[in-house]
Scaffold this motif. Structure first.
Motif, PDB file in Angstrom:
ATOM      1  N   SER A  99       0.923  -1.230   0.192  1.00  0.00           N
ATOM      2  CA  SER A  99      -0.118  -0.132  -0.016  1.00  0.00           C
ATOM      3  C   SER A  99       1.081   1.136   0.424  1.00  0.00           C
ATOM      4  O   SER A  99       0.693   2.479  -0.364  1.00  0.00           O
ATOM      5  CB  SER A  99      -0.866   0.641   1.228  1.00  0.00           C
ATOM      6  OG  SER A  99      -1.709  -1.135   0.902  1.00  0.00           O
ATOM      7  N   SER A 166      -3.179  -4.279 -12.231  1.00  0.00           N
ATOM      8  CA  SER A 166      -2.018  -6.019 -11.670  1.00  0.00           C
ATOM      9  C   SER A 166      -1.851  -6.311 -12.896  1.00  0.00           C
ATOM     10  O   SER A 166      -3.078  -6.384 -13.582  1.00  0.00           O
ATOM     11  CB  SER A 166      -3.109  -6.253 -10.858  1.00  0.00           C
ATOM     12  OG  SER A 166      -3.363  -5.478 -10.043  1.00  0.00           O
ATOM     13  N   CYS A 197       1.702  -7.936  -7.890  1.00  0.00           N
ATOM     14  CA  CYS A 197       1.565  -9.028  -6.196  1.00  0.00           C
ATOM     15  C   CYS A 197       0.830 -10.193  -6.566  1.00  0.00           C
ATOM     16  O   CYS A 197       1.514 -11.266  -5.536  1.00  0.00           O
ATOM     17  CB  CYS A 197       0.556  -8.240  -5.504  1.00  0.00           C
ATOM     18  SG  CYS A 197       0.796  -7.120  -4.658  1.00  0.00           S
ATOM     19  N   TYR A 220       5.000 -11.607   0.592  1.00  0.00           N
ATOM     20  CA  TYR A 220       3.865 -12.665   1.356  1.00  0.00           C
ATOM     21  C   TYR A 220       3.723 -13.246   0.401  1.00  0.00           C
ATOM     22  O   TYR A 220       3.250 -14.624   1.629  1.00  0.00           O
ATOM     23  CB  TYR A 220       3.867 -12.222   2.822  1.00  0.00           C
ATOM     24  CG  TYR A 220       2.286 -11.119   2.164  1.00  0.00           C
ATOM     25  CD1 TYR A 220       1.930 -11.303   2.423  1.00  0.00           C
ATOM     26  CD2 TYR A 220       3.041 -10.147   3.062  1.00  0.00           C
ATOM     27  CE1 TYR A 220       0.296 -10.108   1.758  1.00  0.00           C
ATOM     28  CE2 TYR A 220       2.036  -8.525   2.179  1.00  0.00           C
ATOM     29  CZ  TYR A 220       0.757  -8.922   2.164  1.00  0.00           C
ATOM     30  OH  TYR A 220      -0.563  -7.826   1.799  1.00  0.00           O
ATOM     31  N   LYS A 221       3.064 -12.852  -0.812  1.00  0.00           N
ATOM     32  CA  LYS A 221       2.140 -14.226  -0.803  1.00  0.00           C
ATOM     33  C   LYS A 221       3.723 -15.534  -2.210  1.00  0.00           C
ATOM     34  O   LYS A 221       4.034 -16.051  -0.851  1.00  0.00           O
ATOM     35  CB  LYS A 221       1.755 -13.549  -2.462  1.00  0.00           C
ATOM     36  CG  LYS A 221       0.430 -12.792  -1.595  1.00  0.00           C
ATOM     37  CD  LYS A 221      -0.011 -11.496  -2.576  1.00  0.00           C
ATOM     38  CE  LYS A 221      -1.320 -10.586  -1.340  1.00  0.00           C
ATOM     39  NZ  LYS A 221      -1.711  -9.749  -2.018  1.00  0.00           N
TER      40      LYS A 221
HETATM   41  C1  LIG Z   1      -2.307  -9.138  -1.553  1.00  0.00           C
HETATM   42  C2  LIG Z   1      -2.462  -7.144  -2.435  1.00  0.00           C
HETATM   43  C3  LIG Z   1      -1.884  -5.888  -1.853  1.00  0.00           C
HETATM   44  C4  LIG Z   1      -1.683  -6.241  -0.358  1.00  0.00           C
HETATM   45  O1  LIG Z   1      -1.471  -4.798   0.439  1.00  0.00           O
HETATM   46  P1  LIG Z   1      -0.744  -4.125   1.619  1.00  0.00           P
HETATM   47  O2  LIG Z   1      -0.707  -3.177   1.545  1.00  0.00           O
HETATM   48  O3  LIG Z   1       1.122  -5.585   1.402  1.00  0.00           O
HETATM   49  O4  LIG Z   1      -1.379  -4.725   2.324  1.00  0.00           O
HETATM   50  C5  LIG Z   1      -2.239  -4.869  -2.417  1.00  0.00           C
HETATM   51  N1  LIG Z   1      -2.146  -4.644  -3.789  1.00  0.00           N
HETATM   52  C6  LIG Z   1      -2.385  -6.361  -4.285  1.00  0.00           C
HETATM   53  C7  LIG Z   1      -3.152  -5.876  -5.806  1.00  0.00           C
HETATM   54  C8  LIG Z   1      -2.777  -7.060  -3.935  1.00  0.00           C
HETATM   55  O5  LIG Z   1      -2.749  -9.080  -4.547  1.00  0.00           O
END
Ligand SMILES: *Cc1c(COP(=O)(O)O)cnc(C)c1O
Length: 406
Positions: A99, A166, A197, A220-221
């Motif tokens: 984020s 994305s 992500c 973390y994924k």
């Molecule tokens: C998992 C994911 C996030 C996670 O954001 P965090 O700041 O780590 O909570 C953001 N964008 C996408 C597209 C994701 O898949």
């Protein structure tokens, strides 16, 4: 054994990645299909984190910033991720959350354009953070935010400053053509900010070759960096010198230890640093990346596509609506099914030892990490899913709750 289980046994016997599962710590008997939300624990992590805590922090204390290389970790680990996304060294930095990185990247991308000119185009169905951040950046910088399902049309439709998209859709598993969409954005005069992500670690990426401007991603994924492990930002070298990032923390200063009153951005990717990073998480990620040192992402991708194909075929035969595209080039590494009672169905699956997750209102999501998911896992998961739904067992009272926070 069922026909599906026999097929699975054959596919597992021919799997070049079959023995990679031993590089992860996974409870026996558990079928883990949520590595796209929180990757499984890589074997080297626990001992490394133990050493970081007990020796580095415990005895080196503040000297760790020099003696243990903590200070250089954001760029050093960034380069390790760079090799997995097709980025030459010096263009990737780790730290903070996705984020935060998104906000930083998106503001900097908009600032490449004259004030007031050009919209931010972003995906209507995307992960909430990405939409929320785009809206906030739009308000902050006075730009229109266009949320659309068709980026090509939006790029033809009006003046676009930034396309924020994305690679793989978190809900449907749809994969976008980064090379083609980046070229279309550039032809329309826009810069691109890719969110990697749900792609990084699951498929080969070529950010340099695709001429990507900026990208961010989660660790973390599929990278298994651990809960809350720091995200990364890629900045193509050609943009680094002029990049005006909004989060001007002291770690991104050209002379951080001079402790000067005024900000002067560091050269190179170091300007993407913000403040003191979460070093325990950073070094857990570093250890997790050891698993990827000799990974061939083309081999990972080939298996991931076969896993997806196997699961889609089985779910389709069992009468489920599959919302993930069937064409291999349009798929990431998870498969999503629609079911009106997705939450209780998943709760019943989890009780039976199959962990996936749910995305509201009605999507059952199953992620495959080719490094530790077997075809046998999928055959078992499909059999259990079929049983849970056909028997109506998911309607029992104890499943009428939200099963897990993922
Ligand atoms: C998992 C994911 C996030 C996670 O954001 P965090 O700041 O780590 O909570 C953001 N964008 C996408 C597209 C994701 O898949």
């Amino acid at each position: 054994m069922s026909a599906a289980e026999l097929d699975a046994a054959e596919l597992d016997a021919a799997d070049p990645l079959a023995n990679w599962r031993a590089r992860f710590v996974l409870p026996d008997g558990l079928i883990y299909l949520d590595g796209n939300s929180l990757g499984a624990l890589p074997a080297p992590v626990a001992a490394r984190v133990g050493d970081v805590v007990a020796r580095q922090w415990g005895t080196d204390l503040v000297r760790g910033w020099n003696d243990d290389g903590w200070w250089q970790a954001p760029e050093r680990i960034g380069d390790r991720i760079g090799t997995l996304i097709g980025a030459a060294p010096g263009q990737t930095v780790t730290g903070d959350s996705t984020s935060v990185q998104l906000f930083n990247a998106l503001v900097a991308a908009v600032r490449m354009w004259p004030e007031g000119a050009g919209a931010i185009v972003t995906d209507a169905g995307q992960f909430p953070t990405d939409g929320y951040v785009a809206d906030s950046v739009g308000r902050l910088l006075g730009r229109e935010v266009v949320r659309t399902g068709d980026p090509y049309e939006a790029l033809r439709g009006g003046e676009v400053a930034v396309l924020a998209w994305s690679t793989v859709d978190f809900r449907t598993g749809q994969r976008w053509d980064m090379s083609g969409l980046t070229a279309a954005a550039h032809a329309a005069g826009a810069v691109v900010v890719w969110d990697l992500c749900h792609a990084v670690g699951a498929l080969p990426l070529r950010v340099d070759a695709d001429d990507v401007d900026l990208a961010v991603g989660c660790t973390y994924k599929y990278l298994s960096g651990g809960p809350g492990s720091p995200a990364f930002m890629y900045v193509a070298r050609r943009h680094q010198a002029g990049l005006d990032l909004p989060l001007t923390g002291w770690h991104g200063h050209s002379r951080p230890f001079a402790m000067e009153a005024g900000y002067q951005a560091a050269d190179g990717i170091a300007r993407g640093r913000i403040g003191t990073p979460p070093m325990l998480s950073m070094l857990a990620l570093d250890a997790a990346l050891d698993v990827f040192d000799d990974v061939d992402l083309d081999v990972v991708r080939a298996k991931s596509l076969r896993l997806g194909e196997f699961f889609i075929a089985g779910a389709g035969e069992a009468g489920f609506e599959v919302i993930t595209p069937r064409e291999p080039e349009r798929r990431g590494s998870h498969v999503s099914l629609r079911h009106p009672d997705a939450l209780p169905v998943m709760a019943a699956l989890i009780e039976a030892g199959v962990i996936g997750d749910v995305r509201p209102p009605d999507v059952l999501r199953f992620g495959f990490n080719a490094l530790y998911t077997s075809f046998g896992d999928l055959a078992r998961a499909l059999a259990i899913l079929g049983e849970v739904v056909e028997s109506g067992r998911y309607r029992e009272a104890r499943f009428q709750v939200r099963p897990t926070v993922t």
